[in-house]
Design a protein around this motif. Sequence first.
Motif, PDB file in Angstrom:
ATOM      1  N   TRP A   2       0.819  -1.215   0.000  1.00 57.12           N
ATOM      2  CA  TRP A   2       0.000   0.000   0.000  1.00 57.12           C
ATOM      3  C   TRP A   2       0.850   1.260   0.000  1.00 57.12           C
ATOM      4  O   TRP A   2       0.512   2.239  -0.654  1.00 57.12           O
ATOM      5  CB  TRP A   2      -0.962   0.011   1.192  1.00 57.12           C
ATOM      6  CG  TRP A   2      -2.233  -0.680   0.855  1.00 57.12           C
ATOM      7  CD1 TRP A   2      -2.679  -1.874   1.347  1.00 57.12           C
ATOM      8  CD2 TRP A   2      -3.220  -0.254  -0.080  1.00 57.12           C
ATOM      9  NE1 TRP A   2      -3.881  -2.194   0.772  1.00 57.12           N
ATOM     10  CE2 TRP A   2      -4.237  -1.219  -0.110  1.00 57.12           C
ATOM     11  CE3 TRP A   2      -3.337   0.856  -0.908  1.00 57.12           C
ATOM     12  CZ2 TRP A   2      -5.361  -1.106  -0.917  1.00 57.12           C
ATOM     13  CZ3 TRP A   2      -4.456   0.966  -1.719  1.00 57.12           C
ATOM     14  CH2 TRP A   2      -5.448  -0.009  -1.712  1.00 57.12           C
ATOM     15  N   HIS A  51      -7.042   1.410   6.166  1.00 60.58           N
ATOM     16  CA  HIS A  51      -7.312   0.011   5.857  1.00 60.58           C
ATOM     17  C   HIS A  51      -7.670  -0.763   7.107  1.00 60.58           C
ATOM     18  O   HIS A  51      -7.280  -0.387   8.208  1.00 60.58           O
ATOM     19  CB  HIS A  51      -6.068  -0.643   5.239  1.00 60.58           C
ATOM     20  CG  HIS A  51      -5.618   0.011   3.986  1.00 60.58           C
ATOM     21  ND1 HIS A  51      -6.130  -0.302   2.768  1.00 60.58           N
ATOM     22  CD2 HIS A  51      -4.711   0.988   3.773  1.00 60.58           C
ATOM     23  CE1 HIS A  51      -5.552   0.445   1.855  1.00 60.58           C
ATOM     24  NE2 HIS A  51      -4.694   1.243   2.441  1.00 60.58           N
ATOM     25  N   PRO A  53      -7.239  -4.601   7.023  1.00 60.47           N
ATOM     26  CA  PRO A  53      -7.036  -5.906   6.399  1.00 60.47           C
ATOM     27  C   PRO A  53      -7.147  -7.058   7.395  1.00 60.47           C
ATOM     28  O   PRO A  53      -6.821  -6.915   8.575  1.00 60.47           O
ATOM     29  CB  PRO A  53      -5.618  -5.815   5.842  1.00 60.47           C
ATOM     30  CG  PRO A  53      -4.939  -4.839   6.726  1.00 60.47           C
ATOM     31  CD  PRO A  53      -6.005  -3.847   7.150  1.00 60.47           C
ATOM     32  N   GLU A  54      -7.631  -8.183   6.875  1.00 62.15           N
ATOM     33  CA  GLU A  54      -7.757  -9.388   7.693  1.00 62.15           C
ATOM     34  C   GLU A  54      -7.506 -10.596   6.799  1.00 62.15           C
ATOM     35  O   GLU A  54      -8.114 -10.721   5.724  1.00 62.15           O
ATOM     36  CB  GLU A  54      -9.167  -9.461   8.286  1.00 62.15           C
ATOM     37  CG  GLU A  54      -9.411 -10.664   9.134  1.00 62.15           C
ATOM     38  CD  GLU A  54     -10.830 -10.708   9.678  1.00 62.15           C
ATOM     39  OE1 GLU A  54     -11.317 -11.821   9.886  1.00 62.15           O
ATOM     40  OE2 GLU A  54     -11.434  -9.638   9.878  1.00 62.15           O
ATOM     41  N   VAL A  69      -6.673 -11.970   1.606  1.00 72.03           N
ATOM     42  CA  VAL A  69      -6.799 -10.871   2.553  1.00 72.03           C
ATOM     43  C   VAL A  69      -8.019 -10.042   2.172  1.00 72.03           C
ATOM     44  O   VAL A  69      -8.120  -9.564   1.036  1.00 72.03           O
ATOM     45  CB  VAL A  69      -5.535  -9.976   2.548  1.00 72.03           C
ATOM     46  CG1 VAL A  69      -5.690  -8.812   3.512  1.00 72.03           C
ATOM     47  CG2 VAL A  69      -4.295 -10.804   2.857  1.00 72.03           C
ATOM     48  N   GLU A  70      -8.941  -9.917   3.098  1.00 67.43           N
ATOM     49  CA  GLU A  70     -10.113  -9.057   2.912  1.00 67.43           C
ATOM     50  C   GLU A  70      -9.798  -7.727   3.584  1.00 67.43           C
ATOM     51  O   GLU A  70      -9.274  -7.705   4.697  1.00 67.43           O
ATOM     52  CB  GLU A  70     -11.355  -9.685   3.537  1.00 67.43           C
ATOM     53  CG  GLU A  70     -11.765 -11.013   2.937  1.00 67.43           C
ATOM     54  CD  GLU A  70     -12.345 -10.893   1.548  1.00 67.43           C
ATOM     55  OE1 GLU A  70     -12.886  -9.820   1.206  1.00 67.43           O
ATOM     56  OE2 GLU A  70     -12.251 -11.870   0.793  1.00 67.43           O
ATOM     57  N   ASP A  71     -10.128  -6.650   2.911  1.00 70.65           N
ATOM     58  CA  ASP A  71      -9.805  -5.332   3.432  1.00 70.65           C
ATOM     59  C   ASP A  71     -11.026  -4.428   3.327  1.00 70.65           C
ATOM     60  O   ASP A  71     -11.861  -4.594   2.436  1.00 70.65           O
ATOM     61  CB  ASP A  71      -8.651  -4.728   2.618  1.00 70.65           C
ATOM     62  CG  ASP A  71      -7.987  -3.535   3.289  1.00 70.65           C
ATOM     63  OD1 ASP A  71      -8.392  -3.139   4.398  1.00 70.65           O
ATOM     64  OD2 ASP A  71      -7.050  -2.996   2.679  1.00 70.65           O
ATOM     65  N   CYS A  72     -11.116  -3.496   4.241  1.00 68.70           N
ATOM     66  CA  CYS A  72     -12.099  -2.431   4.154  1.00 68.70           C
ATOM     67  C   CYS A  72     -11.302  -1.148   3.941  1.00 68.70           C
ATOM     68  O   CYS A  72     -10.569  -0.712   4.824  1.00 68.70           O
ATOM     69  CB  CYS A  72     -12.935  -2.340   5.432  1.00 68.70           C
ATOM     70  SG  CYS A  72     -14.220  -1.083   5.315  1.00 68.70           S
ATOM     71  N   VAL A  73     -11.420  -0.588   2.753  1.00 71.49           N
ATOM     72  CA  VAL A  73     -10.637   0.580   2.372  1.00 71.49           C
ATOM     73  C   VAL A  73     -11.479   1.830   2.605  1.00 71.49           C
ATOM     74  O   VAL A  73     -12.566   1.962   2.048  1.00 71.49           O
ATOM     75  CB  VAL A  73     -10.195   0.489   0.891  1.00 71.49           C
ATOM     76  CG1 VAL A  73      -9.343   1.684   0.513  1.00 71.49           C
ATOM     77  CG2 VAL A  73      -9.449  -0.816   0.638  1.00 71.49           C
ATOM     78  N   TYR A 118      -5.659  -8.404  -6.995  1.00 72.43           N
ATOM     79  CA  TYR A 118      -6.271  -7.375  -6.155  1.00 72.43           C
ATOM     80  C   TYR A 118      -7.550  -6.914  -6.821  1.00 72.43           C
ATOM     81  O   TYR A 118      -7.555  -6.558  -8.005  1.00 72.43           O
ATOM     82  CB  TYR A 118      -5.340  -6.184  -5.950  1.00 72.43           C
ATOM     83  CG  TYR A 118      -5.975  -5.122  -5.089  1.00 72.43           C
ATOM     84  CD1 TYR A 118      -5.952  -5.237  -3.711  1.00 72.43           C
ATOM     85  CD2 TYR A 118      -6.626  -4.036  -5.651  1.00 72.43           C
ATOM     86  CE1 TYR A 118      -6.553  -4.297  -2.908  1.00 72.43           C
ATOM     87  CE2 TYR A 118      -7.238  -3.094  -4.862  1.00 72.43           C
ATOM     88  CZ  TYR A 118      -7.201  -3.216  -3.489  1.00 72.43           C
ATOM     89  OH  TYR A 118      -7.811  -2.287  -2.698  1.00 72.43           O
TER      90      TYR A 118
END
Length: 126
Positions: A2, A51, A53-54, A69-73, A118
């Motif tokens: 990132w 972010h 990420p998990e 990896v799931e992320d909330c941006v 991605y």
Amino acid sequence: MWTERTKAYRQATSEGTDLERYAALDALRGFERDLARMKENDTVFRGELRHAPEVTVLRADARPPTATVEDCVDLSRWRVLDTTTGWPIPLPSGQPLRQAATATVERGDGGRWMVTEYTADTTRPC
């Protein structure tokens, strides 16, 4: 990844960044397409992304080892800037400011994890 991607998007080119050190294959091609489109449209990004990420899947025994990896941006502090006028360009209406993204990472021979895929879902809030 990132940090280097942000550097590239701030200047609409990956030159002078280490993006290739952290992204490869489809992910890197997608980022390079974004950068080419930005350069063509005279846009860059400013601000910061947040972010959350998990790792949701880890396949340590796979060859090569992979993870999802799931992320909330969070885009609330991220702005598109028109480089010809200096004016900010608003995000498309209806696009959530917090959106879901998914990355596939692979562990290479040197032990470094690289983002190989991605996908940002600009329609799915998180």
